[in-house]
Design an enzyme around this catalytic site. Structure first.
Site, short mmCIF file in Angstrom:
data_model
loop_
_atom_site.label_atom_id
_atom_site.label_comp_id
_atom_site.label_asym_id
_atom_site.label_seq_id
_atom_site.Cartn_x
_atom_site.Cartn_y
_atom_site.Cartn_z
N GLN A 99 -2.31 4.97 -0.79
CA GLN A 99 -2.27 3.68 -1.49
C GLN A 99 -3.50 3.49 -2.39
O GLN A 99 -3.41 2.85 -3.44
CB GLN A 99 -2.21 2.52 -0.48
CG GLN A 99 -0.91 2.38 0.26
CD GLN A 99 -0.92 3.12 1.59
OE1 GLN A 99 -1.62 4.12 1.75
NE2 GLN A 99 -0.17 2.65 2.55
N ASN A 159 -5.54 -3.42 9.98
CA ASN A 159 -5.34 -3.06 8.58
C ASN A 159 -5.04 -1.56 8.55
O ASN A 159 -4.96 -0.90 9.60
CB ASN A 159 -6.59 -3.42 7.75
CG ASN A 159 -6.34 -3.33 6.25
OD1 ASN A 159 -5.35 -3.88 5.75
ND2 ASN A 159 -7.18 -2.62 5.52
N ARG A 208 9.39 -4.13 9.47
CA ARG A 208 8.09 -3.48 9.75
C ARG A 208 7.35 -4.36 10.75
O ARG A 208 7.31 -5.58 10.58
CB ARG A 208 7.27 -3.28 8.48
CG ARG A 208 7.79 -2.12 7.62
CD ARG A 208 6.83 -1.75 6.52
NE ARG A 208 5.71 -0.95 6.99
CZ ARG A 208 4.64 -0.68 6.24
NH1 ARG A 208 4.53 -1.16 5.02
NH2 ARG A 208 3.66 0.07 6.72
N ARG A 255 5.39 -2.82 -0.27
CA ARG A 255 4.50 -2.71 0.88
C ARG A 255 3.31 -3.63 0.67
O ARG A 255 3.16 -4.21 -0.40
CB ARG A 255 4.07 -1.24 1.10
CG ARG A 255 3.83 -0.56 -0.21
CD ARG A 255 2.50 0.05 -0.45
NE ARG A 255 1.36 -0.53 0.14
CZ ARG A 255 0.50 -1.31 -0.51
NH1 ARG A 255 0.70 -1.65 -1.78
NH2 ARG A 255 -0.56 -1.78 0.09
N ASP A 304 -3.42 -6.84 7.81
CA ASP A 304 -1.99 -6.94 8.12
C ASP A 304 -1.73 -7.97 9.21
O ASP A 304 -0.69 -8.63 9.23
CB ASP A 304 -1.44 -5.57 8.51
CG ASP A 304 -1.39 -4.69 7.27
OD1 ASP A 304 -2.41 -4.06 6.96
OD2 ASP A 304 -0.35 -4.70 6.57
O1 MRU Z 1 1.44 0.36 4.99
P1 MRU Z 1 1.06 -0.61 3.91
O2 MRU Z 1 0.84 0.03 2.58
O3 MRU Z 1 2.04 -1.76 3.84
O4 MRU Z 1 -0.32 -1.18 4.40
C1 MRU Z 1 -1.00 -2.08 3.58
C2 MRU Z 1 -2.30 -2.49 4.08
O5 MRU Z 1 -2.75 -2.09 5.13
C3 MRU Z 1 -3.02 -3.52 3.26
O6 MRU Z 1 -4.39 -3.33 3.30
C4 MRU Z 1 -2.71 -4.90 3.84
O7 MRU Z 1 -1.33 -5.08 3.95
C5 MRU Z 1 -3.27 -5.99 3.04
S1 MRU Z 1 -2.38 -6.21 1.54
C6 MRU Z 1 -2.92 -7.56 0.71
#
Ligand code: MRU
Length: 349
Positions: free
Chosen positions: A199, A250, A92, A49, A240
């Protein structure tokens, strides 16, 4: 004894090795993917992820898939490969890096209409490897630029995980923190736990501790209180998808942090590679927001915490309007307002 750092995704011989982030930090288990379908599943289920890491995973999935296509006819190869590209892209929806990586790989096929299947397979593998190695170099540049905006002894707030685990290695927001810490070991970090997937609690605190960087874990709802007590000097988070005007998607909850930062006059930075920028979207209203299984909200570590039958929703991302963002830290520098102009220029470099 300090354990060796394991990157989140890499080639293990002919297979794509993915560090299973769903079970970190309790267990460090690697999933070995020999088919693109296994990589797609790892992306969907969040074994891998973080927008840049998902982009790398998509690229490696395509290299795996191309290699296994055994037909001799290049036209038939292209038809099947483009179907696979669509499947990977859909794994995704919010992170821009996945579509960016797929398009970059597919352009190899488009630009070489006379190539044989064997040549296309090789070109695709070379491009996938380039996406993997470039990501680490890009993160280091983001870290270098970002460290320049970190004040001496800063107490830095971060949200979700934008670290080595969310990229090919080093991290974006955490890359800024790593680089700042190398220059000034008095900086320290507040990591928000990041409900519902945790996370921050599971991944950011894990990787910062492993790097020896002082980190304090807080509940997401402690941010306002800490800011009001003057305990946070700046915030830096990943992204993101960034629209052409700087509006940024994000992890869900980022918007809340940005509004609180503005209320308390605290600089709020986004750290992201240019591959996260989607210049086709004029603003954040068009960013697709992934809706995940409500069970991630009603359950914690597989155990139900909410009443059976309760309605729950689980939007995985939110959009922070550009007005709350102090700067966007990229591999070509820190972009400042007006973001539209700065983003256009950064994409031309
Ligand atoms: O759902 P996730 O864990 O993939 O979401 C991750 C995030 O929102 C991160 O902050 C983003 O991808 C930046 S990662 C360098």
């Amino acid at each position: 004894m300090t354990q060796k750092w394991m990157p989140p995704i890499y080639w293990e011989g002919e297979a794509v090795a993915i560090l299973d982030q769903r079970i970190l930090p309790q267990r460090e288990k690697v999933i070995c993917c020999t088919t693109p379908e296994q990589v797609i599943k790892a992306i969907k289920t969040m074994a891998v992820r973080g927008a840049p890491a998902i982009g790398v995973a998509g690229a490696l999935a395509l290299a795996l898939g191309a290699r296994s296509m055994r037909m001799g006819d290049a036209r038939e190869f292209t038809r099947k490969f483009s179907l696979l590209c669509n499947k990977v892209k859909e794994a995704r929806p919010t992170g821009a890096n996945l579509a960016w990586a797929v398009e970059r790989i597919y352009s190899v096929v488009v630009e070489n209409p006379r190539a044989s299947v064997k040549e296309l397979q090789n070109l695709i593998k070379v491009q996938a490897d380039a996406i993997l190695t470039e990501d680490v170099a890009v993160c280091r540049e983001i870290g270098r630029w970002g460290s320049e905006v970190v004040p001496k002894g800063a107490r830095i707030l971060t949200y979700c995980n934008a670290g080595a685990l969310a990229t090919a290695d080093y991290g974006t927001a955490v890359g800024v923190i790593r680089s700042a810490y190398e220059k000034d070991p008095t900086v320290q970090v507040y990591s928000c736990e990041t409900r519902p997937f945790l996370q921050g609690a599971r991944l950011t605190s894990f990787e910062l501790m492993r790097a020896g960087i002082p980190v304090t874990l807080i509940c997401d709802n402690a941010v306002g209180s800490l800011m009001s007590q003057g305990k946070i000097d700046m915030a830096v988070v990943g992204a993101d998808r960034i629209a052409a005007n700087g509006d940024t998607a994000n992890k869900i909850g980022t918007y809340m942090v940005a509004v609180l930062a503005r209320t308390h006059d605290i600089p709020f930075y986004i750290a992201a590679p240019r591959s996260t920028i989607d210049p086709t979207l004029p603003d954040g209203s068009g960013i697709p927001i992934e809706q995940r299984d409500p069970a991630e909200v009603t359950h914690l570590c597989g155990r139900r915490i909410a009443p059976d039958g309760v309605i729950a929703i689980n939007p995985a991302f939110d959009v922070t309007p550009n007005k709350y963002i102090t700067g966007i830290i990229t591999e070509v520098g820190v972009l400042r307002k007006p973001f539209g102009k700065a983003i256009r220029k950064a994409l031309e470099e």
